[in-house]
Design a protein around this motif. Structure first.
Motif, PDB file in Angstrom:
ATOM      1  N   GLY A  17      22.294  24.875  40.885  1.00  0.00           N
ATOM      2  CA  GLY A  17      22.854  25.173  42.379  1.00  0.00           C
ATOM      3  C   GLY A  17      23.188  24.154  43.208  1.00  0.00           C
ATOM      4  O   GLY A  17      24.118  24.018  44.167  1.00  0.00           O
ATOM      5  N   VAL A  18      22.024  23.360  43.299  1.00  0.00           N
ATOM      6  CA  VAL A  18      21.919  22.121  44.165  1.00  0.00           C
ATOM      7  C   VAL A  18      22.961  21.372  43.846  1.00  0.00           C
ATOM      8  O   VAL A  18      23.664  20.609  44.920  1.00  0.00           O
ATOM      9  N   LEU A  19      23.513  20.992  42.507  1.00  0.00           N
ATOM     10  CA  LEU A  19      24.411  20.062  42.299  1.00  0.00           C
ATOM     11  C   LEU A  19      25.883  20.711  42.561  1.00  0.00           C
ATOM     12  O   LEU A  19      26.736  19.947  43.012  1.00  0.00           O
ATOM     13  N   ALA A  20      25.957  21.888  42.600  1.00  0.00           N
ATOM     14  CA  ALA A  20      27.347  22.390  42.938  1.00  0.00           C
ATOM     15  C   ALA A  20      27.240  22.635  44.265  1.00  0.00           C
ATOM     16  O   ALA A  20      28.501  22.343  44.910  1.00  0.00           O
ATOM     17  N   GLN A  21      26.424  22.626  45.001  1.00  0.00           N
ATOM     18  CA  GLN A  21      26.375  22.760  46.635  1.00  0.00           C
ATOM     19  C   GLN A  21      26.678  21.337  46.759  1.00  0.00           C
ATOM     20  O   GLN A  21      27.567  21.182  47.949  1.00  0.00           O
ATOM     21  N   TYR A  22      25.873  20.351  46.358  1.00  0.00           N
ATOM     22  CA  TYR A  22      26.375  18.912  46.830  1.00  0.00           C
ATOM     23  C   TYR A  22      27.870  18.708  46.744  1.00  0.00           C
ATOM     24  O   TYR A  22      28.404  17.796  47.358  1.00  0.00           O
ATOM     25  N   LYS A  23      28.314  19.185  45.584  1.00  0.00           N
ATOM     26  CA  LYS A  23      29.968  18.857  45.415  1.00  0.00           C
ATOM     27  C   LYS A  23      30.856  19.803  46.063  1.00  0.00           C
ATOM     28  O   LYS A  23      31.965  19.642  45.970  1.00  0.00           O
ATOM     29  N   GLY A  24      30.189  20.740  46.951  1.00  0.00           N
ATOM     30  CA  GLY A  24      30.875  21.655  48.008  1.00  0.00           C
ATOM     31  C   GLY A  24      31.546  22.808  47.332  1.00  0.00           C
ATOM     32  O   GLY A  24      32.238  23.618  47.820  1.00  0.00           O
ATOM     33  N   LYS A  25      31.032  23.074  46.033  1.00  0.00           N
ATOM     34  CA  LYS A  25      31.375  24.379  45.333  1.00  0.00           C
ATOM     35  C   LYS A  25      30.384  25.295  45.576  1.00  0.00           C
ATOM     36  O   LYS A  25      29.391  25.746  44.817  1.00  0.00           O
ATOM     37  N   ASN A  26      30.453  25.900  46.664  1.00  0.00           N
ATOM     38  CA  ASN A  26      29.411  26.785  47.320  1.00  0.00           C
ATOM     39  C   ASN A  26      29.426  28.266  46.677  1.00  0.00           C
ATOM     40  O   ASN A  26      28.201  28.598  46.320  1.00  0.00           O
ATOM     41  N   ARG A  27      30.732  28.470  46.152  1.00  0.00           N
ATOM     42  CA  ARG A  27      30.526  29.876  45.275  1.00  0.00           C
ATOM     43  C   ARG A  27      29.840  29.800  44.265  1.00  0.00           C
ATOM     44  O   ARG A  27      28.840  30.638  43.697  1.00  0.00           O
ATOM     45  N   LYS A  28      29.928  28.864  43.492  1.00  0.00           N
ATOM     46  CA  LYS A  28      29.300  28.430  42.321  1.00  0.00           C
ATOM     47  C   LYS A  28      27.719  28.193  42.534  1.00  0.00           C
ATOM     48  O   LYS A  28      26.847  28.816  41.674  1.00  0.00           O
ATOM     49  N   ALA A  29      27.619  27.467  43.506  1.00  0.00           N
ATOM     50  CA  ALA A  29      26.061  27.319  43.934  1.00  0.00           C
ATOM     51  C   ALA A  29      25.455  28.629  44.002  1.00  0.00           C
ATOM     52  O   ALA A  29      24.320  29.033  43.743  1.00  0.00           O
ATOM     53  N   GLU A  30      26.047  29.568  44.929  1.00  0.00           N
ATOM     54  CA  GLU A  30      25.507  30.833  45.223  1.00  0.00           C
ATOM     55  C   GLU A  30      25.226  31.710  43.929  1.00  0.00           C
ATOM     56  O   GLU A  30      24.318  32.290  43.642  1.00  0.00           O
ATOM     57  N   LYS A  31      26.286  31.518  42.989  1.00  0.00           N
ATOM     58  CA  LYS A  31      26.095  32.180  41.792  1.00  0.00           C
ATOM     59  C   LYS A  31      24.776  31.712  40.992  1.00  0.00           C
ATOM     60  O   LYS A  31      24.043  32.596  40.435  1.00  0.00           O
ATOM     61  N   TYR A  32      24.665  30.407  40.792  1.00  0.00           N
ATOM     62  CA  TYR A  32      23.383  29.910  40.374  1.00  0.00           C
ATOM     63  C   TYR A  32      22.300  30.266  40.766  1.00  0.00           C
ATOM     64  O   TYR A  32      21.103  30.658  40.271  1.00  0.00           O
ATOM     65  N   TYR A  33      22.239  30.204  42.149  1.00  0.00           N
ATOM     66  CA  TYR A  33      20.818  30.576  43.058  1.00  0.00           C
ATOM     67  C   TYR A  33      20.540  32.198  42.718  1.00  0.00           C
ATOM     68  O   TYR A  33      19.424  32.451  42.591  1.00  0.00           O
ATOM     69  N   LEU A  34      21.678  32.963  42.757  1.00  0.00           N
ATOM     70  CA  LEU A  34      21.259  34.441  42.426  1.00  0.00           C
ATOM     71  C   LEU A  34      20.826  34.629  41.109  1.00  0.00           C
ATOM     72  O   LEU A  34      20.093  35.631  40.880  1.00  0.00           O
ATOM     73  N   LYS A  35      21.335  33.845  40.186  1.00  0.00           N
ATOM     74  CA  LYS A  35      20.873  33.905  38.981  1.00  0.00           C
ATOM     75  C   LYS A  35      19.255  33.590  38.680  1.00  0.00           C
ATOM     76  O   LYS A  35      18.495  34.395  37.831  1.00  0.00           O
ATOM     77  N   ALA A  36      18.976  32.611  39.398  1.00  0.00           N
ATOM     78  CA  ALA A  36      17.681  32.399  39.418  1.00  0.00           C
ATOM     79  C   ALA A  36      16.779  33.281  40.129  1.00  0.00           C
ATOM     80  O   ALA A  36      15.623  33.568  39.655  1.00  0.00           O
ATOM     81  N   MET A  37      17.300  33.860  41.040  1.00  0.00           N
ATOM     82  CA  MET A  37      16.485  35.085  41.616  1.00  0.00           C
ATOM     83  C   MET A  37      16.373  36.119  40.640  1.00  0.00           C
ATOM     84  O   MET A  37      15.536  37.033  41.046  1.00  0.00           O
ATOM     85  N   ASP A  38      17.462  36.337  40.019  1.00  0.00           N
ATOM     86  CA  ASP A  38      17.477  37.687  38.956  1.00  0.00           C
ATOM     87  C   ASP A  38      16.074  37.348  38.146  1.00  0.00           C
ATOM     88  O   ASP A  38      15.420  38.370  37.666  1.00  0.00           O
ATOM     89  N   ILE A  39      16.108  36.127  37.745  1.00  0.00           N
ATOM     90  CA  ILE A  39      14.787  35.593  36.962  1.00  0.00           C
ATOM     91  C   ILE A  39      13.454  35.754  37.423  1.00  0.00           C
ATOM     92  O   ILE A  39      12.532  36.314  36.780  1.00  0.00           O
ATOM     93  N   ASP A  40      13.660  35.181  38.572  1.00  0.00           N
ATOM     94  CA  ASP A  40      12.127  35.129  39.431  1.00  0.00           C
ATOM     95  C   ASP A  40      12.309  35.618  40.758  1.00  0.00           C
ATOM     96  O   ASP A  40      12.868  34.683  41.568  1.00  0.00           O
ATOM     97  N   PRO A  41      12.361  36.894  41.170  1.00  0.00           N
ATOM     98  CA  PRO A  41      12.775  37.245  42.755  1.00  0.00           C
ATOM     99  C   PRO A  41      11.816  36.690  43.588  1.00  0.00           C
ATOM    100  O   PRO A  41      12.120  36.731  44.762  1.00  0.00           O
ATOM    101  N   LYS A  42      10.730  36.043  43.217  1.00  0.00           N
ATOM    102  CA  LYS A  42       9.583  35.550  44.241  1.00  0.00           C
ATOM    103  C   LYS A  42       9.752  34.107  44.139  1.00  0.00           C
ATOM    104  O   LYS A  42       8.884  33.385  44.721  1.00  0.00           O
ATOM    105  N   ASN A  43      10.781  33.356  43.668  1.00  0.00           N
ATOM    106  CA  ASN A  43      10.838  31.976  43.890  1.00  0.00           C
ATOM    107  C   ASN A  43      11.401  31.508  45.295  1.00  0.00           C
ATOM    108  O   ASN A  43      12.542  31.646  45.355  1.00  0.00           O
ATOM    109  N   THR A  44      10.469  31.093  45.978  1.00  0.00           N
ATOM    110  CA  THR A  44      10.777  30.857  47.214  1.00  0.00           C
ATOM    111  C   THR A  44      11.417  29.628  47.283  1.00  0.00           C
ATOM    112  O   THR A  44      12.465  29.466  48.327  1.00  0.00           O
ATOM    113  N   SER A  45      11.704  28.707  46.653  1.00  0.00           N
ATOM    114  CA  SER A  45      12.465  27.388  46.603  1.00  0.00           C
ATOM    115  C   SER A  45      14.222  27.951  46.353  1.00  0.00           C
ATOM    116  O   SER A  45      14.734  27.454  47.169  1.00  0.00           O
TER     117      SER A  45
END
Length: 532
Positions: free
Chosen positions: A177-205
């Motif tokens: 997600g960080v790499l995608a956001q750095y490249k300006g691919k915000n939708r892809k970044a959001e998708k990766y972040y949300l997947k990470a949250m699905d795995i661990d909803p308490k991941n504060t990072s």
């Protein structure tokens, strides 16, 4: 020797490393042939960051047993700690040659290769690992190191390998997600972040990254949702309410901002920056006494904070505590005479309090230092107007406009006073029209325009304009007086009486009888034959 070894071993297990060193050293001195104890002692010295001694002992162990992989591994770690990766790599390769199934060493070796930018070797090394969890971790660490070395393509490939092996590795999704956001691919970044949250909803990072992404992309409500989650997960962390408060401030949702800032202060009462933000929010809600309370707390902490003193002066003025406002502004001037606005604020405070002689003293002092300051001359014109010194007032207004040609208030004030005198009415009209063009919709300037029309004998135009002014500023006694005059001039006596009576009523409610009070009383007496 066994006795001292056991004493050392027990000391090491209990965390008493100094005793462990002492006892292991006795064994090493007594037995010149033991590679095992030398390695054990080297490990304790490494924990104590005594790396040179640890290296010496590890090398001694290897001189006694050249194929002793435990000593090789420890020496590799020591060398890596000393930032000597090439030597450490050489030792890890020897260990793998002796122990080809040692996946932990392959993981360490792959990380070392990656840290030196040898990503091909890092990938080959971890690919040979049989333990799938270690292999996934290895690709993850390669990705992290590649990210740090700005090798985005290598990093992305490594992270994707890691989640192919272990789809539950939320940290890899975070980095993707960080790499995608750095490249300006915000939708892809959001998708990766949300997947990470699905795995661990308490991941504060992950939640923090999502919050920032939503802020950056204008999805403020979603950002608020993320910060609310962080607050719930970390109730003792003041950062989420800090961010929420600032978000609400930017959205002009001051009640919610104040609530968040209060949460910060419960956790960190000494945070004067966010106490200041709380005061700003309260001020915006016109909760002036509460805002002042916060500034007073800040003032107790730092009596020379000019920003706090300035706001205290303003709030005391709003609360009609002119003496205390004057104290705040006087303190500001005592701290520095390099800010002309401080002289202006103090002089205006004195003028509002009817202490004209004090205002004159301050303005005289200020103009000695800042003769080129337009607002100072404008304030001096107010003093002269109140003192009935028309020519001096005009002179300072003209000086104001010479310094700041687009000073709307000065244009309006000069035009209005011309109209009051019934002189230079064409000039007055031009001045007030220009003023209104700079501040369209201003009720007081609109009143001035209506008053000029009235003085020019354009009564219908005056009435229309003064009605507009009254629609903008409902309860100003002077505007109501003017409106009554215009109604009378257009033969609407009931409306004239109504407007004048309302003007007197407002002045009584305010507890301030302006200069217009006696004039209006006389007008009503003449019109109705009744005294008030």
């Amino acid at each position: 020797t066994y006795y001292h070894f056991m004493l050392g071993y027990q000391a090491e297990l209990s965390g008493d490393l100094a005793t462990a060193v002492e006892e292991y050293t006795k064994v090493v001195i007594a037995d010149n042939t033991t590679a095992y104890v030398r390695t054990q002692l080297a490990g304790v010295l490494q924990k104590l960051n005594r790396l040179e001694e640890a290296e010496t002992l590890a090398r001694e162990a290897l001189s006694l047993e050249p194929e002793y992989t435990r000593a090789m591994t420890l020496l590799a770690q020591i060398l890596n700690n000393q930032k000597r990766p090439s030597e450490a790599i050489e030792l890890y390769e020897k260990v793998i040659a002796s122990e080809p199934d040692n996946d932990n060493i392959r993981l360490q070796l792959s990380i070392l290769f990656a840290s030196t930018g040898e990503f091909g070797k890092a990938g080959d090394t971890i690919a040979a690992t049989k333990d799938t969890l270690l292999k996934a971790s290895g690709y993850y660490y390669i990705g992290v190191l590649a990210t740090g070395l700005n090798e985005a393509k290598v990093a992305e490939k490594a992270f994707k390998h890691s989640i192919e092996i272990n789809p539950m590795l939320d940290s890899s999704y975070l980095y993707l997600g960080v790499l995608a956001q750095y490249k300006g691919k915000n939708r892809k970044a959001e998708k990766y972040y949300l997947k990470a949250m699905d795995i661990d909803p308490k991941n504060t990072s992950v939640i923090e990254k999502l919050s920032q992404l939503y802020m950056d992309t204008g999805k403020t409500e979603k950002a608020i949702g993320m910060e609310d989650m962080l607050s719930a997960l970390e109730p003792d962390n003041p950062d989420p309410p800090r961010k929420l408060g600032l978000i609400y401030m930017n959205m002009e949702r001051y009640e919610e901002a104040a609530a968040e800032f209060r949460k910060v202060l419960v956790l960190e009462p000494d945070d004067m920056e966010f106490r200041y933000y709380l005061a700003l929010a309260l001020n915006e809600m016109e909760r002036y006494e509460e805002a002042l309370e916060q500034y007073l707390i800040m003032n107790e902490r730092d009596q020379d904070n000019t920003k706090v003193l300035l706001n205290m002066g303003y709030l005391y003025s709003v609360l009609d505590q002119e003496d205390k406002a004057a104290e705040a502004y006087e303190k500001l001037i005592s701290l520095t005479q390099e800010v002309p606005d401080y002289f202006v604020y103090l002089a205006r405070n004195y003028l509002a309090a009817g202490r004209d002689e004090y205002a004159l003293r301050v303005l005289t002092q200020g103009l000695e230092h800042f003769d080129g300051h337009a607002e100072m001359h404008f304030t001096k014109s107010i003093y002269h107007e109140q003192a009935g010194e028309f020519e001096m007032m005009v002179a300072h207004l003209k000086r104001t406009l010479a310094l700041e040609a687009k000073h709307a208030e000065a244009m309006n004030f000069l035009g209005y006073n011309y109209a009051e005198k019934g002189i230079n009415l064409d000039d007055a009209l031009d001045l007030i029209k220009e003023s209104l063009s700079l501040k369209p919709g201003n009720g007081y300037i609109t009143d001035s325009l209506g008053w000029v029309y009235f003085k020019m004998g354009k009564h219908k135009k005056a009435l229309k304009t003064l009605k507009k002014a009254h629609g903008i500023v409902k309860d100003d006694p002077v505007i109501l007086e003017h409106l009554g005059d215009a109604y009378l001039a257009t033969d609407n006596v009931p409306k004239a009486i109504e407007s004048w009576e309302r003007s007197l009523e407002i002045q009584k409610l305010m507890g301030k009888k302006e200069g217009s009070f006696e004039r209006v009383v006389k007008k009503l007496k003449l019109l109705t034959g009744q005294g008030l």
